[in-house]
Design a protein around this motif. Sequence first.
Motif, PDB file in Angstrom:
ATOM      1  N   ASN A  96       0.811  -1.213   0.000  1.00 62.08           N
ATOM      2  CA  ASN A  96       0.000   0.000   0.000  1.00 62.08           C
ATOM      3  C   ASN A  96       0.851   1.272   0.000  1.00 62.08           C
ATOM      4  O   ASN A  96       0.565   2.226  -0.718  1.00 62.08           O
ATOM      5  CB  ASN A  96      -0.932  -0.013   1.223  1.00 62.08           C
ATOM      6  CG  ASN A  96      -1.793   1.227   1.298  1.00 62.08           C
ATOM      7  OD1 ASN A  96      -2.438   1.596   0.321  1.00 62.08           O
ATOM      8  ND2 ASN A  96      -1.799   1.886   2.444  1.00 62.08           N
TER       9      ASN A  96
ATOM     10  N   ASP B 112      -6.940 -10.681   5.681  1.00 59.59           N
ATOM     11  CA  ASP B 112      -7.425  -9.749   4.663  1.00 59.59           C
ATOM     12  C   ASP B 112      -8.453 -10.417   3.764  1.00 59.59           C
ATOM     13  O   ASP B 112      -8.530 -11.652   3.664  1.00 59.59           O
ATOM     14  CB  ASP B 112      -6.263  -9.240   3.802  1.00 59.59           C
ATOM     15  CG  ASP B 112      -5.376  -8.263   4.551  1.00 59.59           C
ATOM     16  OD1 ASP B 112      -5.758  -7.869   5.667  1.00 59.59           O
ATOM     17  OD2 ASP B 112      -4.317  -7.905   4.025  1.00 59.59           O
ATOM     18  N   ARG B 113      -9.208  -9.598   3.069  1.00 55.78           N
ATOM     19  CA  ARG B 113     -10.127 -10.096   2.049  1.00 55.78           C
ATOM     20  C   ARG B 113      -9.388 -10.118   0.717  1.00 55.78           C
ATOM     21  O   ARG B 113      -8.587  -9.237   0.422  1.00 55.78           O
ATOM     22  CB  ARG B 113     -11.361  -9.195   1.966  1.00 55.78           C
ATOM     23  CG  ARG B 113     -12.176  -9.132   3.249  1.00 55.78           C
ATOM     24  CD  ARG B 113     -13.453  -8.325   3.052  1.00 55.78           C
ATOM     25  NE  ARG B 113     -14.232  -8.252   4.274  1.00 55.78           N
ATOM     26  CZ  ARG B 113     -14.149  -7.269   5.153  1.00 55.78           C
ATOM     27  NH1 ARG B 113     -13.316  -6.254   4.934  1.00 55.78           N
ATOM     28  NH2 ARG B 113     -14.897  -7.265   6.244  1.00 55.78           N
TER      29      ARG B 113
ATOM     30  N   ARG C 126      -9.408 -10.311  -3.516  1.00 49.01           N
ATOM     31  CA  ARG C 126     -10.118 -10.158  -4.789  1.00 49.01           C
ATOM     32  C   ARG C 126      -9.211 -10.729  -5.862  1.00 49.01           C
ATOM     33  O   ARG C 126      -8.023 -10.386  -5.953  1.00 49.01           O
ATOM     34  CB  ARG C 126     -10.429  -8.687  -5.077  1.00 49.01           C
ATOM     35  CG  ARG C 126     -11.320  -8.501  -6.321  1.00 49.01           C
ATOM     36  CD  ARG C 126     -11.977  -7.118  -6.304  1.00 49.01           C
ATOM     37  NE  ARG C 126     -11.034  -6.064  -6.631  1.00 49.01           N
ATOM     38  CZ  ARG C 126     -11.029  -5.416  -7.808  1.00 49.01           C
ATOM     39  NH1 ARG C 126     -11.905  -5.736  -8.752  1.00 49.01           N
ATOM     40  NH2 ARG C 126     -10.171  -4.448  -8.020  1.00 49.01           N
TER      41      ARG C 126
ATOM     42  N   GLU D 292      -5.566  -9.119  -5.055  1.00 47.84           N
ATOM     43  CA  GLU D 292      -5.629  -7.830  -4.371  1.00 47.84           C
ATOM     44  C   GLU D 292      -6.117  -8.079  -2.939  1.00 47.84           C
ATOM     45  O   GLU D 292      -7.200  -8.613  -2.734  1.00 47.84           O
ATOM     46  CB  GLU D 292      -6.584  -6.890  -5.099  1.00 47.84           C
ATOM     47  CG  GLU D 292      -6.709  -5.510  -4.460  1.00 47.84           C
ATOM     48  CD  GLU D 292      -7.773  -4.667  -5.134  1.00 47.84           C
ATOM     49  OE1 GLU D 292      -7.406  -3.832  -5.983  1.00 47.84           O
ATOM     50  OE2 GLU D 292      -8.968  -4.866  -4.817  1.00 47.84           O
ATOM     51  N   GLN D 293      -5.297  -7.715  -1.979  1.00 44.86           N
ATOM     52  CA  GLN D 293      -5.646  -7.906  -0.581  1.00 44.86           C
ATOM     53  C   GLN D 293      -6.203  -6.605  -0.006  1.00 44.86           C
ATOM     54  O   GLN D 293      -5.590  -5.544  -0.128  1.00 44.86           O
ATOM     55  CB  GLN D 293      -4.419  -8.327   0.236  1.00 44.86           C
ATOM     56  CG  GLN D 293      -3.904  -9.709  -0.107  1.00 44.86           C
ATOM     57  CD  GLN D 293      -2.742 -10.120   0.768  1.00 44.86           C
ATOM     58  OE1 GLN D 293      -1.853 -10.836   0.319  1.00 44.86           O
ATOM     59  NE2 GLN D 293      -2.729  -9.674   2.013  1.00 44.86           N
ATOM     60  N   THR D 294      -7.365  -6.701   0.610  1.00 45.32           N
ATOM     61  CA  THR D 294      -8.015  -5.542   1.234  1.00 45.32           C
ATOM     62  C   THR D 294      -8.138  -5.787   2.732  1.00 45.32           C
ATOM     63  O   THR D 294      -8.533  -6.870   3.159  1.00 45.32           O
ATOM     64  CB  THR D 294      -9.414  -5.307   0.628  1.00 45.32           C
ATOM     65  OG1 THR D 294      -9.290  -5.145  -0.785  1.00 45.32           O
ATOM     66  CG2 THR D 294     -10.058  -4.068   1.225  1.00 45.32           C
ATOM     67  N   SER D 295      -7.806  -4.800   3.513  1.00 44.48           N
ATOM     68  CA  SER D 295      -7.824  -4.937   4.970  1.00 44.48           C
ATOM     69  C   SER D 295      -9.204  -5.319   5.486  1.00 44.48           C
ATOM     70  O   SER D 295     -10.223  -4.765   5.052  1.00 44.48           O
ATOM     71  CB  SER D 295      -7.369  -3.635   5.622  1.00 44.48           C
ATOM     72  OG  SER D 295      -7.594  -3.664   7.018  1.00 44.48           O
TER      73      SER D 295
ATOM     74  N   GLY E 131      -8.506  -0.250   3.502  1.00 49.75           N
ATOM     75  CA  GLY E 131      -8.280  -0.228   2.064  1.00 49.75           C
ATOM     76  C   GLY E 131      -7.350  -1.325   1.592  1.00 49.75           C
ATOM     77  O   GLY E 131      -7.077  -2.299   2.304  1.00 49.75           O
ATOM     78  N   VAL E 132      -6.830  -1.184   0.368  1.00 46.88           N
ATOM     79  CA  VAL E 132      -5.944  -2.183  -0.233  1.00 46.88           C
ATOM     80  C   VAL E 132      -4.615  -2.199   0.516  1.00 46.88           C
ATOM     81  O   VAL E 132      -3.991  -1.151   0.722  1.00 46.88           O
ATOM     82  CB  VAL E 132      -5.709  -1.887  -1.731  1.00 46.88           C
ATOM     83  CG1 VAL E 132      -4.689  -2.854  -2.309  1.00 46.88           C
ATOM     84  CG2 VAL E 132      -7.031  -1.958  -2.494  1.00 46.88           C
ATOM     85  N   THR E 133      -4.204  -3.369   0.956  1.00 45.43           N
ATOM     86  CA  THR E 133      -2.934  -3.496   1.681  1.00 45.43           C
ATOM     87  C   THR E 133      -1.804  -4.009   0.792  1.00 45.43           C
ATOM     88  O   THR E 133      -0.640  -3.685   1.026  1.00 45.43           O
ATOM     89  CB  THR E 133      -3.087  -4.461   2.865  1.00 45.43           C
ATOM     90  OG1 THR E 133      -3.511  -5.751   2.382  1.00 45.43           O
ATOM     91  CG2 THR E 133      -4.122  -3.927   3.852  1.00 45.43           C
TER      92      THR E 133
END
Length: 522
Positions: free
Chosen positions: A341, A382-383, A385, A398-401, A406-408
Amino acid sequence: MTGQISDVDLPDATATATTRWVDSADVAAWFDLSAGETTRLVARPGFPEPVDGLWTSSEVIRWAAGTRSRRFASRVPLEHQRPARSAARYLGARHGDGALTYLAWSSCAGVVVIAYGTGQNFNAGIVCTDDELPFPYPYVLVKVTTWVNMQVEEELPTLEVHYPDMPPVQLDRDTMTTWRQLASFLGQPIPFFPPLLRRRDLLEQWRPGAVSAVALPVVPDHDVAALYTTAAMENDPNSVVARTLIDLGHARLGASIRHTEAAVAEIEKLDVDYCLTIAARPATVIDRGYDDRRVPEQDRRAAWMDLFHRTDELAAECVDIGYVLDSCRCFPYTHIASFHNDELQRFRDDLGHSVVHEWLATLQPSLRTAGHQRIEDRRSTDRFRYLEDPATGAPVVEQTSAYGLGVTRVVTLIPERLPTTDDLAVVILEGTAWVRTTSGTLYLMPVPEHVSGHAWGYGGTGPGALAATIETLLEDITAPGKRHELGTAISSLTKHATGDGIMLDRATLIAAKRKPIRWDRY
């Protein structure tokens, strides 16, 4: 003098310890006796005569070993035990909670447990806590290792020893024994399982006097069953996927067979049948010299590309196995590129135009494939995508917190070769190395084998490998990355380039390539 019996003199030729004098308190501590029991013990006929109320530790140890009483013999280290009068009774095999399988015998001193690390964990460490042992309170626990200590016993795997219920004793060899000593104490040869045949089923089935089992050895680092299962499920048994996976499985299985045959041959030439019996031998169901290069390279590349884009778990397991056992040979993607990020934010703030963000804007949604499973952080909260680079088909995660930050991180795989025939137009250095072709398409630059990633801004192998790869791509855009070569002319650019957002157009690169090399600078 009180405490414990220590530094006894060993009865065999390897003894180097010093005999000590011990008193009745030492004897009581060693055999866990009360004062009255100790008085009666030392007055027994046959107990060593004291000298001014003292005994030598070696006399007491030899007496205890000769009593054949479990109470006293269980406090005698294995190397001091006398040979068995008859074969000890085999109690069977039991599996521990971890990777160890235990074989046990009932001896005059108590239960003797021999531990083998099984399957992929044949090097598992010895377990010392009583609550983890399937045989409670054994006299001795012996771990069969995979290494040789020439000072203890030449050319045979070392036997590590642990006494779970014995008071501490300082002996030169209180942590090791020999196959000869162990076999003499149990009155029978000890089963030897070669490291790659230490399978739970084989250990469980073994019985004293049984003929050697014949079985397939395990493949170190990974179970190849997924390769054969996936190949068997192919609609066409002659497909490139089926042939590639079978070849890889056969090659690694063949190597395991060769390794195990060599281990058995080494044991057999020692002529140690009196103390050791080979409990398992490798099945030679395939060519020992099998080479997975029997499948043409082009077919193997097509097979791995297919597997990377499949969505089933078996394909993901095959990809994991391929990374470990095949060293990424013929993989469509060989290295990982990761953008955190803070990097993404810095590129956006500091650069007028960020190629990383340009590339991110081209990504398309994707199903979770074997390639995605290869790069996703399965331990992260993380979530995820799942995306795909449309230019190369490379997986992107794409890792999202999970906490709304946001995107990590964005992670992708770098193609081993670029799928284009357009010429290289520009090289961009931003986070990693990028290539823009004459058609305007943006690609992550291939990374040479055995190089962790692209680097620039200093004099070393990183900028050298980057320069060699650029020079290769100028000639052939479809070529893989190239390792560092001394005197690559373009390295004068890569080693002096600093920061991010650097662009090197084709004309600049060709001009640098044509300059005479200054060998005094390398």
